[in-house]
Design an enzyme around this catalytic site. Structure first.
Site, short mmCIF file in Angstrom:
data_model
loop_
_atom_site.label_atom_id
_atom_site.label_comp_id
_atom_site.label_asym_id
_atom_site.label_seq_id
_atom_site.Cartn_x
_atom_site.Cartn_y
_atom_site.Cartn_z
N ARG A 165 0.81 -1.23 0.00
CA ARG A 165 0.00 0.00 0.00
C ARG A 165 0.84 1.28 0.00
NH1 ARG A 165 -2.59 -3.39 -0.90
NH2 ARG A 165 -4.58 -4.10 -0.13
N SER A 239 -11.46 2.10 3.67
CA SER A 239 -10.79 1.77 4.94
C SER A 239 -10.03 2.99 5.44
CB SER A 239 -9.80 0.62 4.74
OG SER A 239 -10.49 -0.52 4.34
N GLU A 338 -5.16 5.84 6.60
CA GLU A 338 -4.82 5.50 5.21
C GLU A 338 -5.08 6.66 4.25
OE1 GLU A 338 -5.07 1.27 3.65
OE2 GLU A 338 -6.52 2.30 2.38
C1 LIG Z 1 -15.27 2.70 -0.72
C2 LIG Z 1 -13.77 2.71 -0.97
C3 LIG Z 1 -13.09 1.50 -1.11
C4 LIG Z 1 -11.72 1.50 -1.35
N1 LIG Z 1 -11.08 0.30 -1.48
C5 LIG Z 1 -9.76 0.26 -1.71
C6 LIG Z 1 -9.09 -1.01 -1.85
O1 LIG Z 1 -9.70 -2.07 -1.80
N2 LIG Z 1 -7.75 -0.99 -2.04
C7 LIG Z 1 -7.05 0.17 -2.14
O2 LIG Z 1 -5.83 0.10 -2.33
N3 LIG Z 1 -7.65 1.37 -2.02
C8 LIG Z 1 -9.00 1.45 -1.80
N4 LIG Z 1 -9.61 2.65 -1.66
C9 LIG Z 1 -8.81 3.90 -1.75
C10 LIG Z 1 -8.85 4.58 -3.15
O3 LIG Z 1 -9.88 4.06 -3.93
C11 LIG Z 1 -7.53 4.43 -3.87
O4 LIG Z 1 -6.48 4.97 -3.12
C12 LIG Z 1 -7.56 5.12 -5.25
O5 LIG Z 1 -6.43 4.74 -6.00
C13 LIG Z 1 -7.62 6.64 -5.14
O6 LIG Z 1 -7.88 7.15 -6.44
P1 LIG Z 1 -8.30 8.65 -6.65
O7 LIG Z 1 -8.26 8.92 -8.10
O8 LIG Z 1 -9.60 8.92 -5.98
O9 LIG Z 1 -7.11 9.40 -5.93
P2 LIG Z 1 -7.20 10.68 -4.99
O10 LIG Z 1 -7.96 10.35 -3.77
O11 LIG Z 1 -7.68 11.84 -5.79
O12 LIG Z 1 -5.66 10.90 -4.62
C14 LIG Z 1 -5.02 10.05 -3.70
C15 LIG Z 1 -3.53 10.43 -3.59
O13 LIG Z 1 -2.88 10.17 -4.81
C16 LIG Z 1 -2.36 11.37 -5.37
N5 LIG Z 1 -2.65 11.29 -6.80
C17 LIG Z 1 -3.85 11.01 -7.38
N6 LIG Z 1 -3.74 10.99 -8.71
C18 LIG Z 1 -2.43 11.28 -8.98
C19 LIG Z 1 -1.69 11.40 -10.17
N7 LIG Z 1 -2.26 11.22 -11.37
N8 LIG Z 1 -0.38 11.70 -10.09
C20 LIG Z 1 0.22 11.88 -8.89
N9 LIG Z 1 -0.43 11.77 -7.73
C21 LIG Z 1 -1.74 11.46 -7.77
C22 LIG Z 1 -3.09 12.51 -4.70
O14 LIG Z 1 -2.31 13.68 -4.67
C23 LIG Z 1 -3.30 11.92 -3.32
O15 LIG Z 1 -2.11 12.06 -2.60
C24 LIG Z 1 -11.00 2.71 -1.44
C25 LIG Z 1 -11.69 3.94 -1.30
C26 LIG Z 1 -13.07 3.94 -1.07
C27 LIG Z 1 -13.79 5.25 -0.95
#
Ligand SMILES: Cc1cc2nc3c(=O)[nH]c(=O)nc-3n(C[C@H](O)[C@H](O)[C@H](O)COP(=O)(O)OP(=O)(O)OC[C@H]3O[C@@H](n4cnc5c(N)ncnc54)[C@H](O)[C@@H]3O)c2cc1C
Length: 343
Positions: A165, A239, A338
């Site tokens: 992670r 989470s 997280e």
């Molecule tokens: C209901 C739910 C279930 C989830 N289940 C899981 C799971 O099973 N496993 C898991 O690993 N995660 C899980 N997550 C967490 C989340 O889905 C992941 O971390 C996902 O990859 C975040 O994507 P995002 O586009 O929303 O990123 P954001 O929330 O917009 O960004 C997250 C971080 O990444 C950085 N970031 C985003 N995009 C970029 C980019 N293109 N370049 C550089 N930095 C960037 C941001 O600056 C920030 O620091 C879950 C979340 C929710 C709400």
């Protein structure tokens, strides 16, 4: 470039809390991205790239610089031969749509990551994982804008610093690279057992013995839907705490005090302790509600904090602290959040 001012960041976090961004730009091409970063540098403004905000908690103070929302699109499959299937995905593409398309093509490698919210470009940041798969297992390389050198670069998997992670994009090179696209190497064919325990149980209970990528994707979606709230309907970040990784001595201590502890052995003698078990042990059961903060835990999963009536990020952080303190007082273990608290 349509740079907007004073934009509420609650729309850019699935927890739906936080102050304003001083500036915000939805960016979909290289020219705009490099021009926007240079503009921010000239004006001494910090920059950050985000996807769909599913792993972000914005502070009430907001972000004093330029938030870049990743809208780089594109989905290019390339079948090298009858087995090797490569996929280049724009960083702003919805991750689950990309998984769905790869599964439809009969490719295996990311079907276990079905229904994880967010964008493709965010997957390397925390090395997203679920049901025994994580993105480090299939990522060949990624394209990114390096804000230090102002150049677009290709970063191979071996330079991403992937761990459980996490990656260098979350640690040593946090905030430096804006990921515009990822390339994955998948295989045409069926995923092979052994499957992750929860998935294996689901399949054996239903006597499912044919394991196509689509069968596994459908199973993962059903398991997840039963456990996790849909961020479109219920404000949450999935989470909220990572499962603590502990050493043998700490495990022995925990088991002496709590023989019912839930944990999973890992390679290298370490142990992953269930954060959900810790949260419940500290008295925050599934469906708990805290009237003081308007926050609660999801009815089917104690590790998912849900924003029911919270008005400020301060409310969320107060509720979080109640849980962290409860767990620490009971077990000596400090839970680590997280989703990222920004800025
Ligand atoms: C209901 C739910 C279930 C989830 N289940 C899981 C799971 O099973 N496993 C898991 O690993 N995660 C899980 N997550 C967490 C989340 O889905 C992941 O971390 C996902 O990859 C975040 O994507 P995002 O586009 O929303 O990123 P954001 O929330 O917009 O960004 C997250 C971080 O990444 C950085 N970031 C985003 N995009 C970029 C980019 N293109 N370049 C550089 N930095 C960037 C941001 O600056 C920030 O620091 C879950 C979340 C929710 C709400």
């Amino acid at each position: 470039m349509d740079i907007k001012q004073n934009v509420p960041l609650s729309k850019y976090s699935t927890m739906r809390l936080g102050g304003n961004a001083a500036y915000l730009l939805e960016v979909s091409n290289r020219n705009d991205l490099s021009a926007a970063v240079k503009w921010a540098k000239t004006n001494n403004l910090p920059t950050i790239m985000i996807g769909s905000g599913s792993n972000i908690v914005w502070k009430d103070e907001g972000f004093p610089g330029l938030v870049l929302v990743n809208k780089f699109m594109g989905y290019q499959p390339f079948a090298e031969d009858s087995e090797n299937y490569y996929l280049t995905i724009g960083g702003g593409e919805n991750w689950d749509n990309a998984v769905a398309q790869s599964v439809k093509a009969g490719a295996t490698g990311i079907e276990g990551l079905s229904l994880i919210p967010g964008t493709a470009g965010a997957t390397p940041v925390q090395n997203v994982g679920a049901y025994g798969q994580d993105i480090s297992q299939t990522l060949v390389s990624l394209e990114a804008y390096d804000t230090t050198t102002d150049l677009f670069v290709t970063i191979p998997n071996s330079d991403c610093g992937f761990t459980y992670r996490s990656s260098k994009f979350k640690t040593t090179d946090r905030g430096r690279f804006f990921i515009t696209g990822i390339t994955l190497h998948l295989m045409i064919g069926n995923p092979m057992p052994p499957f992750y325990p929860a998935l294996a149980n689901y399949l054996s209970e239903r006597k499912i013995t044919t394991h196509t990528p689509q069968v596994i994707r459908d199973a993962v979606i059903e398991i997840r839907k039963a456990k996790l709230p849909d961020p479109q309907e219920v404000a949450n970040n999935g989470s909220f705490f990572a499962n603590p990784i502990i050493d043998q001595g700490t495990l022995s201590q925990i088991l002496a005090d709590f023989p019912d502890a839930v944990y999973w052995p890992m390679e290298g003698g370490k142990t992953k302790l269930s954060a959900a078990w810790l949260v419940e042990k500290a008295g925050f059961n599934k469906g708990a509600y805290d009237p003081e903060t308007g926050m609660g835990t999801w009815r089917n999963h104690s590790l998912v904090l849900v924003n029911e009536h919270a008005r400020k990020t301060a409310d969320l952080l107060k509720f979080k602290q109640k849980i962290v303190d409860g767990v620490a007082n009971l077990t000596g273990i400090t839970l680590v959040q997280e989703p990222e608290l920004l800025p």
